[in-house]
Write a protein that holds these residues in place. Structure first.
Motif, short mmCIF file in Angstrom:
data_model
loop_
_atom_site.label_atom_id
_atom_site.label_comp_id
_atom_site.label_asym_id
_atom_site.label_seq_id
_atom_site.Cartn_x
_atom_site.Cartn_y
_atom_site.Cartn_z
N GLU A 64 -33.91 26.95 37.93
CA GLU A 64 -33.63 27.55 36.63
C GLU A 64 -34.12 28.99 36.54
O GLU A 64 -34.93 29.42 37.37
CB GLU A 64 -34.24 26.70 35.52
N TRP A 196 -35.44 31.12 20.98
CA TRP A 196 -34.27 30.32 21.38
C TRP A 196 -33.06 31.20 21.62
O TRP A 196 -31.93 30.81 21.29
CB TRP A 196 -33.91 29.26 20.32
N ASN A 254 -37.84 29.56 27.63
CA ASN A 254 -38.05 28.16 27.30
C ASN A 254 -37.60 27.30 28.47
O ASN A 254 -36.56 27.57 29.09
CB ASN A 254 -37.25 27.80 26.05
N HIS A 255 -38.39 26.28 28.77
CA HIS A 255 -38.05 25.39 29.88
C HIS A 255 -37.53 24.09 29.30
O HIS A 255 -38.26 23.31 28.73
CB HIS A 255 -39.28 25.18 30.76
N LYS A 256 -36.24 23.91 29.45
CA LYS A 256 -35.55 22.86 28.72
C LYS A 256 -35.31 21.62 29.58
O LYS A 256 -35.36 21.66 30.80
CB LYS A 256 -34.21 23.41 28.20
N MET A 257 -35.02 20.53 28.89
CA MET A 257 -34.68 19.28 29.57
C MET A 257 -33.38 19.44 30.35
O MET A 257 -33.20 18.86 31.43
CB MET A 257 -34.52 18.16 28.54
N GLY A 258 -32.46 20.18 29.81
CA GLY A 258 -31.17 20.39 30.45
C GLY A 258 -30.65 21.76 30.08
O GLY A 258 -31.40 22.59 29.57
N TYR A 259 -29.38 21.99 30.36
CA TYR A 259 -28.77 23.27 29.99
C TYR A 259 -29.61 24.40 30.55
O TYR A 259 -29.80 25.43 29.92
CB TYR A 259 -28.72 23.39 28.46
N ARG A 260 -30.14 24.16 31.76
CA ARG A 260 -31.17 25.07 32.27
C ARG A 260 -30.60 26.37 32.80
O ARG A 260 -31.32 27.35 32.95
CB ARG A 260 -31.95 24.38 33.38
N ARG A 431 -30.92 12.08 40.76
CA ARG A 431 -30.37 13.44 40.77
C ARG A 431 -29.38 13.65 41.91
O ARG A 431 -28.86 14.76 42.07
CB ARG A 431 -31.52 14.45 40.83
N ARG A 440 -28.54 15.02 30.31
CA ARG A 440 -29.60 15.93 29.85
C ARG A 440 -29.02 17.18 29.21
O ARG A 440 -29.50 17.65 28.18
CB ARG A 440 -30.51 16.31 31.03
N ASP A 441 -28.00 17.73 29.83
CA ASP A 441 -27.36 18.93 29.25
C ASP A 441 -26.81 18.62 27.86
O ASP A 441 -26.98 19.39 26.92
CB ASP A 441 -26.21 19.41 30.15
N LEU A 444 -28.65 18.63 24.25
CA LEU A 444 -28.90 19.83 23.43
C LEU A 444 -27.94 19.94 22.25
O LEU A 444 -28.29 20.50 21.21
CB LEU A 444 -28.77 21.09 24.32
#
Lengths: 605, 605
Positions: A64, A196, A254-260, A431, A440-441, A444
């Protein structure tokens, strides 16, 4: 080998057999287009998405964007993909030819975009935010602003962002504190922090055009004092060359769960790292009139909400196709009741519960895609219909559908992705396969561009009551016309028409019942179940629309087409029989003005 | 400061005010225990979970186990946590004193375990699998096997696994191909590959005891030819010291979306890396009789399924508490209709839709925890009730509840974790907060130890029909007794009793209707909606049980207790009014023997 991103066959059905996109070429705006140019754009989008976006979707996730304290680093594949996109013109396919765009109708551009959202939502966000930004400036900017910022965005040299949220002000924009001081030279100086910000910083393009909400000191309090500014990362000279570095700098990612893949930044404006012209503050240029910023931003936001729904639909769709492909290949178990272990195992698609999970996904993903394309078609109608009444009608229908088009795909195509994992069993949870990333993506989408709960308040608190409920009435009238056509066909269509009519009847009656007590707190206490129930009714309508279009398009031409049609019929039947009935208890609850939640004090939780 | 893992107050309510755990101390098995020793174990579990498991939960996720081609590396915090667990005896709290265990009742041991599952499911899996392994050997192993393998597991020196799946045989164990050849010396030699083996390899303990399903050549085909073997990683000498390395080696690790702290391995047996005694094959020791392996394994599996439900409930619970804490602190927006931006923003828990999301989580998490503890209490009853009829009754009720206790928490506490993210807004979607990890971790629970669809077939295909539906009848009779007690109290309890009775009536009638056509394919085509509907009815029953227990426990003693009681009442009301009605359309669908899915051929998808 058919794509596992989207179904080109389905897109053509939706665009041509259903939404009659070809008729748009008879309007002046789209007179230079034809079925051939539409098909060319769709084919190109499929190819570019497949060849240049899908291959690094996983790399976007595992590697990411990274902030080194100064600069934001994004993997090079993203830059390469955006270059190809700009070379093909697909980055600006729906923007006007007057600024170098492709001038495609919204519905066709939307279908093209869905390929990229299915292939790689992290990379697709950069051009999509840029288009939203450009559309806003086209609507509200000066000709100079369009020349200076929009043209380079169309050329792929600049990207754009929308800077609304702040750390203390997410859903509540009334509380933003970023301030814009008049510099006395026609420009403003901005000071504050934005949170964000998708595509908020990177070096993929020469420049970044931030559209920033801020308050001019002395203006009205709350949302009435919000103005909109262009704040470029690098100032742009009169000749279009880049000038000084502006004082907008990333403070972190920001370190996100998805949509990285989309760099999501905290941005500081005017903190003093740079001092353009030797003076403090980030240089900003007012868009339109002071204090009208929120109204302008919502011009972009409504499109963005349908874009979120489209992204959710696209992920649901690719998850469906991938789990379908897996289910056709994976061998496991035998037919129900077959205890003979000497017989070979069967593909799991033979197991009824696996087919249930596939059919549910199909009904969610294809239903959601139909809904967002229907909305895009309404945008075309609102902009280009020959008569004013039709334009107003389309605008009003779009207005009431927007919260549904944003929230329903976000909820149900996430569920589709969960089912895609489930079809894969343990493999889907690893994965090594794509579907866990899709899940995960997709999570969001119920959060950004207005949360699920905000959409619910928008629907039941505003759209359903404004103008005496005219928006809802229009929705019911339009959907009712669909069921009348379907009923005339008999058979399953007639069965579903009856079910839809009964559900439509509850849409308006329930809103009236919720408001019957006259207390907004009570009326809106169950706004979310109302939104969710209306969403299911709207998607049932979209399914009936598709069945009617199948009928209109004549009989099956070949075996593949027969399977396509049978699949549509099965998914529609699934939706009407398994899904639409969920709405009954939801409408009951809302209509009863249940106070369970409202009357629960926070301190007993 | 109350814990955000679980509520100690709630656990005490469930154990003492509801499930009367104290009465178990009057039974010979638990005569050495008292309320004080139970409380001591619960307090200790909370402390160890908080101090030694929760702190490295995130590290387990970000720094997952790694395979270097030879060895599996796990972060050192896991080993340290397991050491502390063994020092305190909590690793074997529920195992018999005869082998060094704590001899706690299942219901108390289950409550202790929930602390670890909430704090760190990745690390907790190592001891939990070990306990399952030990229980199986205690039930079916020889005294020598118990001495050699179970005692070191109780001491924390060995861990255990269960090796069922193979790459080509997950849900379909009939198709396993691992073979066990009689070595002629009382041992067997195993050859094959096992997949998805949790805690399958690591160096946290001296040795690993694999329980492996394999086929003895010449035995019956399919599941009737499956035998069970002990295959230690290192052979154990007669004096208990470790001997030669056995030929079971990791071939790789699975990289999962969540639950990453548990090393999940592909294991090769007898591939020739080691040759114990100079001969090929992994040395295995038969457990019990040949060809009875699946039956033995299901002894462990049923407990594991309730353990999965418990893990799901625990994650739902901690997500609820964390989002509640966030909602009390995060300031955003104002009361509905308050447009005055000069007033300060309110904590988001004041917003009705946020309270809805909290109340939903509370109803799911506390309902699920109640269900799994109720099941644990049934295990105690089945093992230690004074009269045989009560033991049989408990066993039969447990049998029918097991698929629900596994599947319902896995589905709805995942939804709770999704709501926990939603309450946090964008922050909840980042890895800075815990809830996104809970959501990813919890997604596994609908897959492992028998998928959601497998539980559905188990319920409607076996448990609901076996013995003429005796299991269901017992469930209805037991739950019906609860509603009779609740009705006698009047008020909300009477309202909910009526709702529960109506739903219970549908549980049996719907199963009968599904099977009325006599065709298993048709009856089971909608097994999953049936499972889900029954799950909601069972949890509604659990809520009514809790309300009755609240009443039995007398009036509120202090303000904190009054809030606890009011919270239980609110969550119960939420569940009866917002959740239970969902079952109506599901029962309708199943009872109609809808054939939409069954009749959809795979090739039209």
């Amino acid at each position: 080998m058919a794509s596992t991103l989207l179904s080109a066959r389905d897109l053509r059905f939706l665009l041509y057999d259903w939404l009659d996109a070809e008729s748009l070429t008879r309007r002046p705006s789209y007179a230079d287009h034809s079925r051939e140019t539409f098909d060319g754009a769709l084919d190109l989008a499929e190819r570019v998405a497949t060849d240049h976006f899908a291959p690094h979707n996983k790399a976007n996730d595992t590697d990411e964007p990274r902030f080194d304290g100064e600069r934001v680093h994004v993997i090079p594949q993203v830059g390469k993909a955006l270059e190809v996109l700009a070379e093909t013109g697909l980055n600006a396919a729906g923007l006007p030819a007057s600024v170098g765009g492709g001038q495609l109708p919204h519905v066709v551009a939307g279908a093209c975009n869905a390929w990229f959202q299915a292939a790689n939502p992290g990379s697709a966000a950069y051009p999509f935010l840029t288009v939203g930004n450009a559309r806003l400036l086209l609507a509200h900017g000066t000709p100079e602003q369009v020349d200076t910022y929009v043209r380079p965005m169309v050329e792929g040299r600049f990207t754009g962002t929308m800077c609304l949220s702040e750390p203390q002000a997410g859903s509540s924009l009334a509380d933003i504190t970023t301030r814009a001081q008049d510099a006395g030279d026609g420009t403003y100086r901005l000071f504050g922090n934005k949170m964000w910000i998708s595509a908020g910083d990177h070096e993929l393009t020469e420049n970044i055009v931030h559209l920033v909400l801020a308050k001019i000191p002395g203006g009205p309090a709350g949302v009435k004092g919000i103005s909109l500014f262009i704040v470029p990362k690098h100032l742009v000279n009169a000749d279009g060359s880049l000038g000084e570095r502006n004082d907008v700098v990333p403070a972190g990612l920001n370190h996100k769960m998805g949509y990285r893949g989309t760099a999501n930044a905290l941005l500081n404006f005017g903190e003093g790292r740079h001092t353009p012209g030797g003076r403090p503050g980030a240089v900003g240029y007012l868009v339109g009139e002071p204090h009208q910023g929120l109204r302008y931003m919502f011009h972009m936001m409504n499109g963005a909400r349908i874009g979120v729904g489209s992204g959710a639909a696209a992920l649901g769709y690719t998850g469906y196709l991938k789990s379908l492909a897996y289910a056709r290949e994976r061998l496991q178990g035998r037919a129900l009741g077959d205890k003979d272990p000497s017989r070979p195992p069967v593909p799991i698609v033979e197991h009824t519960d696996v087919r249930r999970m596939l059919l549910a996904q199909k009904s969610y993903a294809e239903g959601a895609l139909a809904l967002v394309l229907y909305c895009a078609r309404l945008v075309d109608e609102a902009e280009t219909a020959p008569d004013a009444a039709a334009r107003e009608r389309a605008d009003a229908l779009l207005d009431v559908l927007t919260p549904v088009a944003k929230s329903w795909p976000s909820q149900w195509c996430l569920e589709a992705n969960s089912l895609a994992i489930q079809v894969h069993g343990g493999y889907g949870y690893t994965r090594e396969y794509d579907v866990e990333q899709h899940y995960r993506d997709n999570r969001l989408n119920a959060i950004h561009e207005g949360t699920h709960g905000i959409q619910a308040l928008d629907l039941l608190g505003r759209k359903a009551v404004r103008g005496g409920g005219a928006g809802l009435a229009l929705l019911l009238e339009t959907a009712g016309a669909t069921s009348a056509r379907a009923r005339a066909r008999g058979g399953a269509e007639a069965e579903f028409a009856d079910l839809l009519d009964a559900a439509l009847d509850r849409v308006a009656r329930t809103a009236a019942a919720a408001w019957a007590g006259g207390d907004p707190a009570e009326a809106l206490a169950n706004a979310t179940p109302y939104l969710e129930a209306v969403g299911h009714v709207v998607v049932a309508w979209m399914w009936l629309e598709q069945l009617v279009a199948l009928g209109d398009a004549g009989d099956a031409r070949d075996a593949g087409d027969a399977a396509f049609r049978a699949g549509k019929r099965a998914a529609a039947a699934y939706f009407f029989r398994h899904e639409l009935p969920r709405t009954g208890p939801q409408f009951d609850l809302v209509a009863s003005r249940d106070r369970t939640v409202l009357d629960t004090p926070p301190d007993v939780l």
